[in-house]
Design an enzyme around this catalytic site. Structure first.
Site, PDB file in Angstrom:
ATOM      1  N   GLU A 304       0.754  -1.211  -0.008  1.00 41.40           N
ATOM      2  CA  GLU A 304       0.060   0.102  -0.089  1.00 41.40           C
ATOM      3  C   GLU A 304       0.798   1.114  -0.005  1.00 41.40           C
ATOM      4  OE1 GLU A 304      -2.708  -0.883   3.197  1.00 41.40           O
ATOM      5  OE2 GLU A 304      -4.117  -2.031   1.854  1.00 41.40           O
ATOM      6  N   ASP A 377      -8.093  -9.715   4.054  1.00 40.56           N
ATOM      7  CA  ASP A 377      -7.673  -8.309   4.655  1.00 40.56           C
ATOM      8  C   ASP A 377      -9.025  -8.004   5.861  1.00 40.56           C
ATOM      9  OD1 ASP A 377      -6.676  -6.115   5.903  1.00 40.56           O
ATOM     10  OD2 ASP A 377      -7.218  -4.661   4.291  1.00 40.56           O
ATOM     11  N   GLU A 405     -12.536  -2.553  11.528  1.00 34.79           N
ATOM     12  CA  GLU A 405     -12.674  -1.641  10.388  1.00 34.79           C
ATOM     13  C   GLU A 405     -13.689  -2.209   9.318  1.00 34.79           C
ATOM     14  OE1 GLU A 405      -8.696  -2.254   8.321  1.00 34.79           O
ATOM     15  OE2 GLU A 405      -9.667  -1.013   6.497  1.00 34.79           O
TER      16      GLU A 405
HETATM   17  C1  GCV Z   1      -2.695   0.276   8.255  1.00 33.41           C
HETATM   18  C2  GCV Z   1      -5.705  -2.424   5.349  1.00 33.41           C
HETATM   19  C3  GCV Z   1      -6.400  -1.297   5.825  1.00 33.41           C
HETATM   20  C4  GCV Z   1      -5.278  -0.284   5.947  1.00 33.41           C
HETATM   21  C5  GCV Z   1      -4.106  -0.648   6.891  1.00 33.41           C
HETATM   22  C6  GCV Z   1      -3.587  -2.036   6.124  1.00 33.41           C
HETATM   23  C7  GCV Z   1      -2.580  -2.765   6.822  1.00 33.41           C
HETATM   24  O1  GCV Z   1      -5.698  -2.186   3.914  1.00 33.41           O
HETATM   25  O2  GCV Z   1      -7.317  -0.564   5.176  1.00 33.41           O
HETATM   26  O3  GCV Z   1      -5.578   1.023   6.726  1.00 33.41           O
HETATM   27  O4  GCV Z   1      -3.188   0.076   7.026  1.00 33.41           O
HETATM   28  O5  GCV Z   1      -4.843  -3.118   6.042  1.00 33.41           O
HETATM   29  O6  GCV Z   1      -2.889  -3.696   7.567  1.00 33.41           O
HETATM   30  O7  GCV Z   1      -1.597  -2.361   6.533  1.00 33.41           O
END
Ligand code: GCV
Length: 725
Positions: A304, A377, A405
């Protein structure tokens, strides 16, 4: 040796505050037991004495005496030494010296296990809490307090317990500006502006961690700000480490892989560059001078947008090892996250395995490859990640998410222990069947749900997920039922009229959320970015695997992601017996059906129902369950304090609306593709699809969680009591 003085004044001021029922006291609420039970147990407990200078044992004695003062309504005896009712706290070494006649078998307890035993000292009945370290005594003391809270008898105690995993760590995704990525409980607990000043909340946080055996805290977001390694912040980190240490909690930091450039002003962060290696070593050396028991680093690399070893054509193992080598002389650990994926054409569910499996055996001994429970995820439901059990030469840790989340933030009640035990108990069949995930991992990390809200976690019931994480990281074989029962009794009270319905609600709550959000193996059907609310139609992000349409692959012909040989063949990443089970539409557990298979809407399932009918039934079952949970809570009014009763009522009202929203929006979209009628007895969505597609929130990920607009949703007469207004 004299038992060390107990600081009752401090204890009483700590617990005096606890009168208001606002959720702040968590499960360490210490409300008086009924008089008869208190009198009965008082016979065994007059007060605790610490036979040690170890700060953890001194803290344990303070906690114990504060707890029993409140629970048993007594004034603990500070000068109890060696008389009846003493609770003796000390390590085996301390007690061998002090009580040579006591024979306590602490072998096999390891560094953090404990033993609680009723014994006679000079013919006086006493209770001993011991272990091989201060940490063991601390955990044993909290376990003894739990026994009292649960109303168990203190006669003839004989309890031994050791943690299954040595590292049981909370990962705080907290930014240095006090926002929290995916946080739903207010700003970060860590007040970087006022640190190194120590707030009582840091100590209460550590008490709560210790009470469930959590022994590490990663203070900052895995999307790390390099500033965390600056001298200014490290001084604050050291202050926090000092505050948490008496409760056995070591601090860890998330670091950016590019720190050698950003902090060290080097030209490169290439892990093979000698200057980079030297920089990490000197960084670690100076950190350990400041914090001798520093836990280590967490790294999110090449994920990411975060930098990582791929930027230098190096492997994930090269990246992890350069940092591991720097920490090794200090006994530090690198948690290296396996959450990597990029915008290739490859199925996202396959990417972590493809990258990490070939690196098995290439990681240093102090690296833990941290793997999320599922291959995507933290979805409401996913199968276990194929990396579990398939990296036998590597330390692998399980990462779960406490913060919700993808599960509605702080709406309603969603108890996550059933999700985590589902993963822990999944049979990897690697190298042979009968090897569940829990026996393949060596550590557990949980993404924290804690903020500075008065009740810590944004809703009272989210506290249960903090509690459950600690209990499962200590003993992954505990059942959700047991954990929910313990937590409920300590948090809400021992009255069976409330315990039974609350526990039943908790235990059904995760399946309900799966049903109304993503039934039958669907995943990632959330609105973009903030992940609150449904958007199965969403298809406009350039990164294919951020789009819900990518995951549902729905069209007029059917729905589901083909991960069999005719599709991405992700099933092949599992050990053969598991791969075989997942590959067949008639053998795959129905709960994972659409994760692995793309099927026609009219496909007959094993139940005899069509896929279409079954989907609708699941959505309606979820909505019905949440409605029932709301009514159950209503009936508990006589047994719950008014403030927390009202808070939870509000949370559940929102969840009822959220469930209808998910159900209606999803069905409206699927129906626009399938063109099939709803089965008899199931109502049409309240609005046309365009209505749900037009719901947008102007917000960002983190604590600015959007709220469903109750009034809009009520227009159609949907939802809970608020709609009556
Ligand atoms: C901290 C997902 C979440 C992100 C998070 C990522 C991760 O994509 O949406 O907010 O980033 O996981 O675990 O690194």
């Amino acid at each position: 040796m004299r038992a060390f003085a107990l600081f009752f004044a401090l204890v009483f001021s700590l617990f005096a505050e606890a009168n208001a029922e606002d959720g702040h006291d968590l499960w360490l609420r210490y409300r008086p037991l009924p008089a008869a039970a208190a009198a009965r147990e008082h016979r065994y407990v007059e007060g605790a004495s610490a036979y040690s200078h170890d700060a953890r044992i001194v803290a344990a004695a303070r906690e114990f005496n504060g707890a029993v003062a409140a629970l048993l309504n007594i004034v603990p005896n500070a000068a109890i030494e060696q008389s009846a009712g003493e609770v003796i706290l000390g390590t085996s070494a301390d007690l061998k010296h002090e009580f040579p006649g006591l024979h306590l078998d602490t072998s096999g307890l390891g560094a953090e296990g404990y033993l609680i035993r009723s014994v006679a000292v000079n013919a006086n009945p006493t209770i001993v809490v011991t272990g091989n370290s201060g940490a063991g005594v601390l955990y044993g003391t909290f376990a003894l307090i739990r026994e009292i809270q649960l109303g168990h008898s203190l006669a003839n105690l004989s309890i031994r317990s050791t943690p299954r995993y040595a590292l049981r760590v909370l990962d705080h995704w907290d930014n240095l500006d006090r926002t929290i990525e995916r946080g739903y409980a207010g700003p970060s607990l860590w007040d970087w502006a006022t640190l190194p000043k120590i707030d009582q909340r840091y100590i209460d946080y550590a008490r709560a961690d210790a009470s469930v055996g959590i022994n590490g805290a990663v203070l900052n977001n895995v999307n790390a700000d390099p500033k965390i390694l600056s001298p200014e912040y490290l001084a604050k980190v050291a202050a926090l480490a000092n505050a948490l240490r008496p409760y056995g909690v070591r601090v860890y930091l998330s670091v950016r892989f590019s720190s050698p450039v950003e902090v060290g002003h080097l030209k490169t962060a290439d892990p093979m560059d000698p200057a980079v290696k030297a920089w990490w070593r000197s960084e670690a050396d100076s950190l350990y001078r400041l914090i001798p028991d520093f836990g280590g680093f967490v790294v999110k690399a090449n994920s990411e947008g975060e930098p990582g070893p791929w930027d230098y054509h190096r492997t994930q193992a090269d990246g992890a090892n350069v940092i591991a080598d720097a920490l090794a002389p200090h006994d530090g650990t690198v948690f290296w996250r396996a959450f990597v994926y990029s915008a290739t054409k490859e199925d996202r569910a396959k990417q972590a395995y493809d990258e990490f499996k070939p690196l098995d055996g290439h990681f240093r001994n102090n690296v833990i490859v941290q793997v999320k429970n599922g291959p995507i995820d933290f979805q409401p439901r996913e199968p276990f990640s194929p990396l579990f059990g398939q990296m036998p030469e590597t330390h692998v840790g399980l990462e779960v998410q406490l913060t919700r989340e993808y599960l509605g933030g702080d709406d309603g009640i969603v108890f996550l222990a059933p999700m985590w035990t589902e993963a822990l108990d999944s049979d990897t069949c690697s190298p042979r069947c009968g090897r569940p995930v829990k026996s393949t991992v060596t550590a557990m990390a949980g993404v924290a749900n804690i903020g500075s809200d008065r009740n810590w976690t944004g809703s009272n019931f989210n506290q249960a997920n903090w509690y459950a994480f600690g209990r499962l990281a200590w003993n992954p074989s505990l059942s959700p039922l047991q954990i929910a029962t313990e937590w409920t009794r300590m948090t809400w009270g021992n009255d069976p009229r409330l315990v039974k319905p609350v526990v039943a609600t908790m235990v059904n709550s995760r399946e309900a959320v799966v049903d109304y959000m993503t039934p039958l193996g669907l995943v990632h059907q959330f609105q973009n970015d903030h992940h609150y609310g449904p958007a199965p139609w969403s298809c406009n992000l350039s990164f294919p695997s951020w789009n819900p349409c990518y995951y549902n692959s729905a069209n007029s012909g059917g729905i589901g992601f083909d991960r069999t040989k005719t599709g991405s063949d992700a099933v092949d990443q599992y050990a053969p017996p598991v791969a075989h089970e997942f590959a067949g539409p008639n053998t795959v557990p129905e709960k994972y059906l659409l994760f692995f298979h793309h099927l026609p809407w009219t496909q007959r399932l094993r139940s005899g129902q069509s896929l279409w009918d079954s989907l609708i039934v699941h959505y309606d079952r979820g909505v019905a369950q949440v409605g029932e949970n709301r009514r159950t809570w209503n009936s508990l009014r006589p047994y719950i304090d008014p403030q927390r009763y009202a808070q939870v009522s509000n949370d559940l009202d929102r969840q009822v609306l959220e469930a209808w929203w998910w159900r209606d929006a999803s069905i409206a979209y699927w129906q626009s593709l399938s063109k099939l009628p709803l089965p008899p007895g199931h109502s049409s969505p309240a609005h046309p699809l365009s209505y749900y597609q037009s719901i947008h929130f102007d917000t960002v990920p983190g604590f600015k969680i959007p709220r469903i607009d109750a009034r809009t949703m009520c227009v159609a007469g949907r939802g809970g009591p608020k709609c009556a207004l």
